[in-house]
Design a protein around this motif. Sequence first.
Motif, PDB file in Angstrom:
ATOM      1  N   SER A 121       9.652  14.820   3.171  1.00 30.48           N
ATOM      2  CA  SER A 121       9.870  16.252   2.381  1.00 30.48           C
ATOM      3  C   SER A 121      10.780  17.008   2.999  1.00 30.48           C
ATOM      4  N   ILE A 122      11.137  16.782   4.392  1.00 26.61           N
ATOM      5  CA  ILE A 122      12.052  17.592   5.118  1.00 26.61           C
ATOM      6  C   ILE A 122      13.263  17.048   5.404  1.00 26.61           C
ATOM      7  N   THR A 123      13.708  15.896   4.510  1.00 24.00           N
ATOM      8  CA  THR A 123      14.714  15.034   4.628  1.00 24.00           C
ATOM      9  C   THR A 123      15.408  14.926   3.131  1.00 24.00           C
TER      10      THR A 123
ATOM     11  N   VAL B 187       3.204  10.247  -4.380  1.00 25.63           N
ATOM     12  CA  VAL B 187       2.133   9.411  -3.852  1.00 25.63           C
ATOM     13  C   VAL B 187       0.828   9.816  -4.147  1.00 25.63           C
ATOM     14  N   GLY B 188       0.099   8.752  -4.976  1.00 21.52           N
ATOM     15  CA  GLY B 188      -1.280   8.889  -5.542  1.00 21.52           C
ATOM     16  C   GLY B 188      -1.971   9.738  -4.654  1.00 21.52           C
ATOM     17  N   GLU B 189      -2.088   9.304  -3.430  1.00 27.45           N
ATOM     18  CA  GLU B 189      -3.184  10.114  -2.509  1.00 27.45           C
ATOM     19  C   GLU B 189      -2.732   9.849  -1.203  1.00 27.45           C
ATOM     20  N   ILE B 190      -3.178  10.878  -0.281  1.00 28.62           N
ATOM     21  CA  ILE B 190      -2.770  10.734   1.097  1.00 28.62           C
ATOM     22  C   ILE B 190      -4.173  10.592   1.707  1.00 28.62           C
ATOM     23  N   ARG B 191      -4.286   9.108   2.215  1.00 30.75           N
ATOM     24  CA  ARG B 191      -5.494   8.875   2.818  1.00 30.75           C
ATOM     25  C   ARG B 191      -5.568   8.693   4.378  1.00 30.75           C
ATOM     26  N   ASP B 192      -4.530   8.526   5.193  1.00 28.44           N
ATOM     27  CA  ASP B 192      -4.570   8.265   6.524  1.00 28.44           C
ATOM     28  C   ASP B 192      -3.385   8.853   6.935  1.00 28.44           C
TER      29      ASP B 192
ATOM     30  N   THR C 274       0.463   7.647   6.193  1.00 28.26           N
ATOM     31  CA  THR C 274       0.991   8.158   4.844  1.00 28.26           C
ATOM     32  C   THR C 274       1.316   9.337   5.131  1.00 28.26           C
ATOM     33  N   ALA C 275       0.447  10.376   5.446  1.00 29.93           N
ATOM     34  CA  ALA C 275       0.697  11.883   5.702  1.00 29.93           C
ATOM     35  C   ALA C 275       2.210  12.194   6.478  1.00 29.93           C
ATOM     36  N   GLU C 276       2.049  11.166   7.142  1.00 32.18           N
ATOM     37  CA  GLU C 276       3.321  11.592   8.322  1.00 32.18           C
ATOM     38  C   GLU C 276       4.549  11.040   7.679  1.00 32.18           C
ATOM     39  N   ILE C 277       4.565  10.001   7.072  1.00 32.40           N
ATOM     40  CA  ILE C 277       5.975   9.628   6.006  1.00 32.40           C
ATOM     41  C   ILE C 277       6.261  10.600   4.900  1.00 32.40           C
ATOM     42  N   ALA C 278       4.950  10.957   4.438  1.00 29.30           N
ATOM     43  CA  ALA C 278       5.305  11.709   3.312  1.00 29.30           C
ATOM     44  C   ALA C 278       5.759  13.271   3.670  1.00 29.30           C
TER      45      ALA C 278
ATOM     46  N   ASN D 159       0.917  -1.208  -0.158  1.00 27.11           N
ATOM     47  CA  ASN D 159       0.018  -0.026   0.012  1.00 27.11           C
ATOM     48  C   ASN D 159       0.885   1.268  -0.160  1.00 27.11           C
ATOM     49  N   PHE D 160       0.196   2.323   0.198  1.00 31.61           N
ATOM     50  CA  PHE D 160       1.031   3.692  -0.036  1.00 31.61           C
ATOM     51  C   PHE D 160       2.205   3.775   1.375  1.00 31.61           C
ATOM     52  N   ILE D 161       1.786   3.190   2.411  1.00 26.87           N
ATOM     53  CA  ILE D 161       2.430   3.197   3.471  1.00 26.87           C
ATOM     54  C   ILE D 161       3.722   2.220   3.288  1.00 26.87           C
TER      55      ILE D 161
END
Length: 544
Positions: free
Chosen positions: A380-382, A364-369, A372-376, A346-348
């Motif tokens: 982005s800050i690394t 990432v096709g879609e942020i659903r949870d 996923t949002a936290e890893i994305a 899955n996305f995660i």
Amino acid sequence: MEKSYITQEQYNIALKISETSHYSIDDILLACGFITAKEVAIVQSINMNTQYVDLSKFIPHKEALSLLPRKKAIELTLLPIMLQNDKLVVAIDAREDFKHQYMLENITGCKITFVLSSKQDILNHLMNNEYFTQDDEILEKINELKKQSLKNIDIVHLVDLLIEDAIEDNVSDIHISPEKEIINIFFRIDGVLIHYHSLPKEFHTQIVSRIKILAKLDISQTQLPQDGQIEYNYLYNDYRLRISSIVTEYGENIVMRLLKNNIANLSLNSIGLSKNNKTILKKLFKQPNGLILITGPTGSGKTTTLYSALKEIDSLSKNVLTVEDPIEYQIPFIKQTQINTQVGYNFITALRAFMRQDPDVILVGEIRDKETAEIASRASITGHLVLSTLHTNDAVGAIARLRDLDIPNYLIGSSTIAVIAQRLVRKLCTHCKSPIKDTQHQLKKYNVHKKILEAYKDITIYEAKGCNKCKDSGYSSRTVILEILQVDKQIEEFITESKSSLEILKYAKSKGMIDMLDDGHIKVLEGITSFEEVSRVVVDREIF
């Protein structure tokens, strides 16, 4: 290279590929997405000392089209465009032998003059309603098949005709909806659902079975939803149909999403952006790191904007990885993966794996949870540029949505560099749009801001009328309207301090942000769309 269509590096790559391939350099450059078919045609016209015609900006003359049957034009992949005295001007693609000249002269009774155009532009005209024809061949065939009995009906041919009818009318979705006595066929064109055909109910089981066979679905399973896809070729173009079935009271309801496998024309220059928005987006997608979100409802063009953004990124010097559900367009030199929940991909899990793949850009096709949002956000800050979509009504709403997912304010503020919210609006048919006399009344009625009016002095506002070219809808094709929330240091501070969406929006507008409604009104004043169409897809919050 002389015309700056390709770089030395792109040419070197194509040359290396040609050493292990039987394709020409032109074909390889096209397949790699380095050039467009239009650019190939321009270069060929120079080499062959033949005039080039941009058919995307030219409407073929009816008297020219009427001289050659559409069926023959499709067979030969050429397009009669103009009649000059006894000379018929015919657009062809880059074929050097002009072998059809004598045949065409015999059919049309005219002397033939050839001009060059891209194959894609020729096919686009052959498929649309501008081609002069006395009747609709596909509709005629469907009506003939409707009269057949269940025992004699050619279901394979009927399903093919429904798909081809949809392709020719630029349909995005085909709905096959069973009722008690009939099957209704709806096509979604430019975002609006239109009833096209009614078929006998007894055909339903066979139609569904044929579609399931094409999509490699279980034809024996009729009680549970199923998803699949079909690869389909029509008029030298490849299409993908995403299939979804659900069970209704009167049988299985099928929806087919029609996608064209052609990335050559995908770019930020071609999706209808204003000059200012295009400049901002090109700058954003060149950033080395940060999170860029694209928001909007289903069918608002988010995926098209994302893929257009990917075309702006130099995938030869950057490692670009995507995880999608599903993959809608294949892009060369980009590593694309598709989620598969049956095996736990899955996305995660994809994002975690990507971090060990030395990525520069992650889509990432879609942020659903939350996860996923936290890893994305953390990716982005690394040091990575992360692109994704989110379901919110407007740009500033994405901040609240991330907060709802329990993402800390400091992480939202430090990771997000921009949020883009968008909608698709129908463009007025250029053949029948009609100017509105009471301009001032319209401007007042739709609350057009003074700052916009100051930039547009002498304006003409148009309304939809309807003609045979646009099937009496008054509209033809769509364009994007959007708003871009750029997260600067002040907005980052607002987010960290849990300021409200309204405070963030007020500040952004004070710094020059143009919201979706204003972007839509600008397109009205430019004669591209109508006030009614903009109001259909965007809510004016200031009237409440």
